[in-house]
Structure formats: C-alpha cells, structure tokens
Write an enzyme that holds these catalytic residues in place. Structure first.
Site, short mmCIF file in Angstrom:
data_model
loop_
_atom_site.label_atom_id
_atom_site.label_comp_id
_atom_site.label_asym_id
_atom_site.label_seq_id
_atom_site.Cartn_x
_atom_site.Cartn_y
_atom_site.Cartn_z
N LYS A 12 42.82 -24.83 75.38
CA LYS A 12 43.57 -25.92 74.74
C LYS A 12 42.66 -26.55 73.69
O LYS A 12 41.57 -27.02 74.00
CB LYS A 12 44.01 -26.96 75.76
CG LYS A 12 44.95 -28.02 75.21
CD LYS A 12 46.35 -27.43 74.94
CE LYS A 12 47.20 -27.42 76.19
NZ LYS A 12 48.59 -26.97 75.93
N THR A 57 46.60 -23.41 79.96
CA THR A 57 45.93 -24.29 78.99
C THR A 57 46.29 -25.75 79.26
O THR A 57 45.50 -26.65 78.97
CB THR A 57 46.30 -23.91 77.55
OG1 THR A 57 47.69 -24.09 77.34
CG2 THR A 57 45.92 -22.47 77.26
N ARG A 183 47.61 -53.73 75.55
CA ARG A 183 47.61 -52.41 74.95
C ARG A 183 46.48 -52.29 73.94
O ARG A 183 45.90 -53.29 73.50
CB ARG A 183 48.94 -52.12 74.25
CG ARG A 183 49.19 -52.99 73.02
CD ARG A 183 50.39 -52.54 72.21
NE ARG A 183 50.55 -53.34 71.01
CZ ARG A 183 51.39 -53.05 70.01
NH1 ARG A 183 52.15 -51.97 70.09
NH2 ARG A 183 51.49 -53.83 68.95
N GLN A 231 52.73 -56.45 62.88
CA GLN A 231 53.16 -57.26 61.74
C GLN A 231 52.44 -58.60 61.72
O GLN A 231 52.01 -59.08 60.66
CB GLN A 231 54.68 -57.48 61.79
CG GLN A 231 55.50 -56.26 61.44
CD GLN A 231 55.89 -55.45 62.65
OE1 GLN A 231 55.15 -55.41 63.64
NE2 GLN A 231 57.03 -54.79 62.59
N HIS A 259 49.13 -44.92 67.91
CA HIS A 259 49.48 -45.14 69.30
C HIS A 259 48.47 -44.50 70.25
O HIS A 259 47.99 -43.37 70.03
CB HIS A 259 50.87 -44.54 69.58
CG HIS A 259 51.94 -45.11 68.73
ND1 HIS A 259 52.29 -46.44 68.75
CD2 HIS A 259 52.75 -44.53 67.80
CE1 HIS A 259 53.28 -46.66 67.88
NE2 HIS A 259 53.57 -45.52 67.29
#
Length: 307
Positions: A12, A57, A183, A231, A259
C-alpha cells in the site's frame, strides 16, 4: 516462447498518517507519508491467482495506523524499522519489506505578546506551520500614473491540533457528517493583500517589513482564534492584518479545509483517543472570502488563479 515471472512486489503506497502527541497543553506532530512494498513467495498469486500467501494491502495500511498508536513515531527511521520487522517476521511468505517514508516538518507558531480574545497567547502550544513550503508572491501594475501592488503568499500550511469545533450546521437527508467538538483545523493558506499606495507622491511602504508583519499577524490570528468554523478563522486573520497594518486595505483568502479523520482502531483492540488521523487530500472544503477596510471598494479578483 515460455515466460517466467521476474521481480515483483506489492503493498500500500502513500499512507498519510498524522500522529499527535499531547504532553499536557503542549502538542507535538509527526506527519508521515508511508509506502509499504512487500516481496517474497508470490509466484502462485501471479500464475494461478491463489491469494494463499497474500497479506492484503488494506491490512498493511491498517498496520501503519495501528503501529502509530502502539509504538508511537519516535523518528521516521525507527517507525519504518518497526514496520519492516513486523511484516517479515510475522508473515512467512514475505522475505523482504521496503518502507519508504516522507516526513513533513512543522514548526510551532510563535504567538503575540498580548492575550487574544479567546486564549492567552502563552497558553498556545497546539498551532503549527509547515516548514519550507510557502511561496511569496507579488503583482505590480503601473499605467504611467497609478500603481497597484498586490502581494501575498501561497502554500503556507498551518494546523491547529485542537481548539476547533464544527457543529450546528444545516442537515438534510444527504448529511452524514458528525458534529465535531474537538477537531484538527488545517489549511494551505493562499492570500493576497492590496496596498493603498498608488502614487509616487505617497510615502512608499517598507515592503519587506510589511510582508513579514502581515504574515506574522495572519499566523497569530490563526493560532489564537478558538474556531467554530474555518470561515470565522479566515475573518479573524484578515481583520488582524487590516487593523494592524495601515498600508493594507484589502485581503483575499482561499483556504482549503484539509480534513483529518480519526482512524477507527477498535477492530485491532486499540482506543484512538484523538491521536491517529488519516490526512485526506481530496475532496476538500474550499473557503474563500475578502476582508476589507470599511469604506474601501474591493479590487482583488475573486478568482486569484492568475495572480
């Protein structure tokens, strides 16, 4: 003429793994691009299609993320050693493992001397800028009488490993995104700002100092804003520059939302306590806006592609 199988390998490639180590309020980043290539007793899978000796993989990908949690990432070399040893020692058909790792370096953003609206500057230990990636840009236009100077930068990669949320948004039957109350916020800053110097009759700005200060205020605002949306962070970055630099009247940003998704490690019996993330490069949210000094007309093109 009969054929025989020559050298072969599989694995991979380009597993993007970000490991956040939280030492109290001080956070540390290891950001790697890991490629795994395995070779050994693989004749049958090529000749007959038998997968009896094949480690999927997808499993090698999972191993990379799981090892980031189990072993940590002391260095790229040590992490690669752990992986290579594991694949060769745990899988009898695998005789050779090649691990290629690219590491992306980050430096901590030094914040301002004063306190921000949301966080004391000396408390910020979770904001980073990617090293050696940005490009400074400038466009100078002159018609014989008037000057227009638009400066800025692109590919300035920044990250907050906490103090970012995203919730309370519109939901419809196609919405699957879960609300986030802690996050990673990361973006590649592309910014252009326009100077109000337009004539030789005016005092010319100190271009070097102005660029350095605009960049500094932009980074301070990114680091010191407790963000409820990209924003909001964008507006704070632009406002900080406009309010701090009298020679700049307008600034436009194009900010992709890079992300970072928390990897599910439960299938491997591991708890992922906001530590190991998959860094997705596409698709991405794209946030763009202009911030202006009050009373000023915008002149920077909405599409900054050719600036």
């Amino acid at each position: 003429m009969p054929t025989i199988l020559g050298q072969n390998q599989y694995g991979k490639a380009e597993n993007r793994v970000v490991k956040i180590t939280r030492d109290g309020d001080t956070h540390h980043i290891k950001d790697l691009n890991v490629s795994v290539a395995l070779s050994g007793d693989m004749d049958d899978v090529h000749y007959s299609g038998s997968n009896a000796n094949v480690l999927p993989t997808d499993t090698t990908k999972n191993t990379v993320f799981a090892f980031a949690k189990e072993h940590g990432i002391e260095s790229a070399e040590q992490f690669g050693i752990h992986l290579a040893r594991h694949f060769v020692s745990s899988q009898e058909p695998i005789h050779r493992a090649r691990i290629r790792i690219e590491e992306y370096s980050w430096e901590r953003i030094a914040t301002s001397d004063g306190n921000s609206k949301f966080i004391g500057a000396d408390e910020v230990r979770h904001s980073f800028a990617r090293k050696g990636m940005e490009t400074r840009v400038s466009q100078i236009t002159y018609d014989g009488d008037n000057w227009e100077v638009i400066s800025g930068l692109k590919d300035l990669t920044v990250m907050n490993s906490t103090n970012s949320e995203f919730w309370g948004y519109v939901k419809d039957k196609y919405t699957t995104l879960k609300e986030a109350y802690d996050r990673i916020l990361a973006t590649d800053v592309s910014a252009r700002w326009r100077y109000n110097w337009t004539s030789d009759e005016q005092r010319m700005p100190n271009w070097e100092k102005s660029y350095e200060q605009a960049r500094k205020h932009m980074l301070h605002a990114f680091a010191e804003t407790y963000s409820l949306s990209l924003q909001q962070t964008l507006y704070q970055m632009g406002s900080r520059i406009i309010n701090s630099r009298s020679e700049i009247d307008e600034i436009r940003f194009s900010l992709p939302n890079n992300h970072h998704f928390l990897v599910d490690l439960e299938p491997f019996g591991l708890k992922n306590d906001n530590e190991v993330y998959f860094a997705a490069d596409r698709p991405y949210g794209l946030i763009e806006a202009t911030v202006l000094r009050d009373g000023v007309e915008p002149k920077i093109p909405v599409d900054m592609t050719n600036l």
